[in-house]
Design a protein around this motif. Structure first.
Motif, PDB file in Angstrom:
ATOM      1  N   ARG A   1      58.283 -75.708   2.031  1.00 56.53           N
ATOM      2  CA  ARG A   1      57.255 -75.874   0.911  1.00 56.53           C
ATOM      3  C   ARG A   1      56.403 -75.144   0.764  1.00 56.53           C
ATOM      4  N   SER A   2      55.504 -74.853  -0.505  1.00 56.38           N
ATOM      5  CA  SER A   2      55.465 -74.022   0.009  1.00 56.38           C
ATOM      6  C   SER A   2      54.139 -73.420  -1.666  1.00 56.38           C
ATOM      7  N   ALA A   3      52.312 -73.472  -1.567  1.00 60.61           N
ATOM      8  CA  ALA A   3      51.631 -73.540  -2.213  1.00 60.61           C
ATOM      9  C   ALA A   3      51.510 -72.348  -3.031  1.00 60.61           C
ATOM     10  N   ASP A   4      51.980 -72.122  -4.975  1.00 57.64           N
ATOM     11  CA  ASP A   4      51.553 -70.678  -5.695  1.00 57.64           C
ATOM     12  C   ASP A   4      50.768 -69.952  -5.069  1.00 57.64           C
ATOM     13  N   SER A   5      50.842 -68.866  -5.467  1.00 54.16           N
ATOM     14  CA  SER A   5      49.877 -68.115  -5.348  1.00 54.16           C
ATOM     15  C   SER A   5      50.336 -66.841  -5.795  1.00 54.16           C
ATOM     16  N   THR A   6      49.636 -65.911  -7.495  1.00 55.85           N
ATOM     17  CA  THR A   6      50.215 -65.252  -8.641  1.00 55.85           C
ATOM     18  C   THR A   6      49.744 -63.546  -7.485  1.00 55.85           C
ATOM     19  N   LEU A   7      48.177 -64.265  -6.329  1.00 55.61           N
ATOM     20  CA  LEU A   7      47.987 -62.979  -6.266  1.00 55.61           C
ATOM     21  C   LEU A   7      49.241 -62.136  -5.259  1.00 55.61           C
ATOM     22  N   SER A   8      48.672 -61.157  -5.245  1.00 57.22           N
ATOM     23  CA  SER A   8      49.607 -59.975  -4.299  1.00 57.22           C
ATOM     24  C   SER A   8      48.558 -59.079  -3.933  1.00 57.22           C
ATOM     25  N   GLU A   9      48.940 -58.407  -2.724  1.00 56.04           N
ATOM     26  CA  GLU A   9      48.053 -57.399  -1.990  1.00 56.04           C
ATOM     27  C   GLU A   9      48.802 -56.194  -1.283  1.00 56.04           C
ATOM     28  N   VAL A  10      48.086 -54.594  -1.397  1.00 55.84           N
ATOM     29  CA  VAL A  10      48.775 -54.062  -0.753  1.00 55.84           C
ATOM     30  C   VAL A  10      47.374 -53.634   0.505  1.00 55.84           C
ATOM     31  N   VAL A  11      48.261 -53.271   1.996  1.00 55.69           N
ATOM     32  CA  VAL A  11      48.303 -53.880   2.898  1.00 55.69           C
ATOM     33  C   VAL A  11      49.138 -52.541   3.656  1.00 55.69           C
TER      34      VAL A  11
ATOM     35  N   VAL B   1      52.288 -57.474  -0.438  1.00 56.12           N
ATOM     36  CA  VAL B   1      52.154 -59.053   0.227  1.00 56.12           C
ATOM     37  C   VAL B   1      52.118 -59.685  -1.023  1.00 56.12           C
ATOM     38  N   HIS B   2      52.956 -61.016  -0.987  1.00 55.08           N
ATOM     39  CA  HIS B   2      52.620 -61.972  -1.703  1.00 55.08           C
ATOM     40  C   HIS B   2      52.806 -63.486  -1.179  1.00 55.08           C
ATOM     41  N   ARG B   3      51.980 -63.933  -1.541  1.00 50.08           N
ATOM     42  CA  ARG B   3      50.977 -65.652  -0.131  1.00 50.08           C
ATOM     43  C   ARG B   3      51.896 -66.602  -1.218  1.00 50.08           C
ATOM     44  N   PHE B   4      52.161 -67.258  -1.063  1.00 48.33           N
ATOM     45  CA  PHE B   4      52.635 -68.813  -1.093  1.00 48.33           C
ATOM     46  C   PHE B   4      52.189 -69.897   0.018  1.00 48.33           C
ATOM     47  N   LEU B   5      51.129 -70.492  -1.014  1.00 48.75           N
ATOM     48  CA  LEU B   5      50.629 -71.264   0.516  1.00 48.75           C
ATOM     49  C   LEU B   5      50.483 -72.240  -0.022  1.00 48.75           C
ATOM     50  N   GLY B   6      50.597 -73.192   1.754  1.00 51.83           N
ATOM     51  CA  GLY B   6      49.957 -75.177   1.046  1.00 51.83           C
ATOM     52  C   GLY B   6      51.304 -75.960   1.336  1.00 51.83           C
TER      53      GLY B   6
END
Length: 242
Positions: free
Chosen positions: A232-242, A157-162
């Motif tokens: 539009r969404s804020a950048d997130s370079t974090l990813s997670e395995v769920v 999962v790659h989150r693009f927030l804000g």
């Protein structure tokens, strides 16, 4: 069929979700974009699991693409803690017992799409600082309760927030991030020349000579939202395995 299937789950073709899906697919080099809004199918499970609704041609083509692809990437916003009704309806109708999963004697799911990997690009209004308080239910719905249920592993999962508060520079970074992930996956998948597409015209399934892209056959249009600008969404370079 290309190695990667990119599912655009946003009802608005002018959304950022749609643009990020294209960015990933273009960089991958051997991907096709399936825009659910362009498919003609009933997203409602009108009889639950008591009786199957006849599968429409567009939906069957999409289900075939799921089985042929080796990598499945889903791009969609989080609305009300879940995904848009269009994407949820696609999951309900396209992922069926006996075809995409079955249950063991102990009642545990056995995914019949095993051997595939995937990603979820999740866009949201929620800023990153608020996520620990609001939760990330859309990610769990798509990754843990749907894609892993049918056998996809790993599924990141790659989150693009804000959404709405991002600068143009941050928007550019989202596209760079999507393209970088696409290029990396394309290298792993041994991708060749770019074969990116959106939805095609009814029953075409052929190379679109005007755009140089492969197109999945579709036969209808989907609903559009009233958005006048890309989501539009804020950048997130974090990813997670769920």
């Amino acid at each position: 069929m290309p190695n990667a299937l990119v599912i655009d789950g946003h009802p608005n073709p002018d959304s950022l979700s749609a643009a990020l899906a294209q960015s990933y697919a273009s960089a991958h080099g051997d991907a096709v974009v399936l825009a659910l809004r362009d498919l003609y199918f009933d997203p409602h499970m009108r009889f639950g699991y008591r009786r199957r609704i006849p599968i429409e041609p567009d939906l069957q083509a999409a289900r075939d693409a799921l089985h042929e692809a080796r990598r499945i990437v889903i791009v969609a916003p989080m609305w009300w803690g879940g995904v848009p009704a269009l994407l949820k309806g696609f999951f309900d109708r396209a992922l069926l017992p006996g075809d995409e999963y079955r249950m063991s004697k102990l009642g545990m799911p056995i995914g019949l799409l095993a051997g595939r990997s995937g990603r979820f690009f999740m866009l949201a209004d929620t800023p990153a600082i608020a996520l620990p308080f609001t939760g990330n239910s859309a990610a769990g719905q798509v990754a843990r309760h749907t894609m892993r249920f049918v056998g996809l592993r790993p599924f990141r999962v790659h989150r693009f927030l804000g959404v709405g508060a991002a600068s143009e520079a941050r928007i550019a970074r989202w596209f760079e991030r999507a393209a970088a992930l696409g290029a990396a996956d394309g290298a792993r998948d041994g991708a060749g020349a770019s074969r990116v597409s959106g939805a095609g015209s009814s029953g075409s399934g052929a190379l679109d000579s005007s755009s140089g892209t492969d197109a999945l056959p579709v036969s209808g249009g989907g609903a559009r939202t009233s958005e006048s600008r890309p989501e539009r969404s804020a950048d997130s370079t974090l990813s997670e395995v769920v």
